[in-house]
Design a protein around this motif. Structure first.
Motif: not given
Ligand SMILES: CC(C)(COP(=O)(O)OP(=O)(O)OC[C@H]1O[C@@H](n2cnc3c(N)ncnc32)[C@H](O)[C@@H]1OP(=O)(O)O)[C@@H](O)C(=O)NCCC(=O)NCCS
Length: 128
Positions: A83, A85, A87, A108, A110
């Protein structure tokens, strides 16, 4: 004056068809632009298709009007095994020439790198 964080991933125009009943731009449309922008950044990072698995910390700071130019900036804040993340900030610029741009939305997102069956694959992997 503050500046966008991250790299420009997507730039588009807010159109009349994207409005809510108040006449402002619909938040769901903005969210989908952010999702596209983050997906492009994620896909480039992992060199594979990605699926959005979670959205957090969404914040709508200011309304957006028809005709404003929308810029989505993306910054990868964490890379896990499968994964990422990311922003995402949305900055808009008013229709009038010389209008200062402002941050209107951030969140944010994912993303998970997936194979052709939709199963997670490592972000960093040996290419076969
Ligand atoms: C994304 C998907 C392939 C992940 O499959 P999964 O079997 O849940 O995979 P895992 O449990 O192994 O999790 C994969 C990664 O996602 C992360 N993850 C899973 N659920 C999460 C959540 N709710 N929030 C944040 N991260 C999450 C895991 O921590 C893991 O990260 P890591 O490998 O970096 O440690 C699957 O959940 C899916 O297809 N979801 C639907 C996606 C979709 O339709 N999105 C909308 C359109 S793109």
């Amino acid at each position: 004056m503050s500046h966008p964080r991250g790299e420009l991933s997507l730039r588009t125009l807010a159109m009349p068809a994207d409005t809510n009943p108040n006449g402002d731009i619909f938040g769901g449309w903005l969210l989908s632009q952010m999702d596209i922008a983050g997906g492009l950044t994620g896909k480039e990072r992992c060199r594979a298709p990605v699926a959005t698995v979670a959205i957090e910390s969404m914040c709508f700071h200011h309304p957006v009007a028809v005709g404003e130019v929308i810029c989505c900036y993306a910054e990868i804040v964490k890379v896990g095994r499968t994964s990422m993340r990311i922003r995402i900030e949305v900055w808009s610029q008013g229709i009038q020439y010389g209008t200062e741009r402002k941050k209107v939305t951030e969140g944010i997102f994912t993303y998970v790198a997936i194979d052709k069956n939709g199963s997670p694959i490592p972000v960093d992997r040996e290419e076969s």
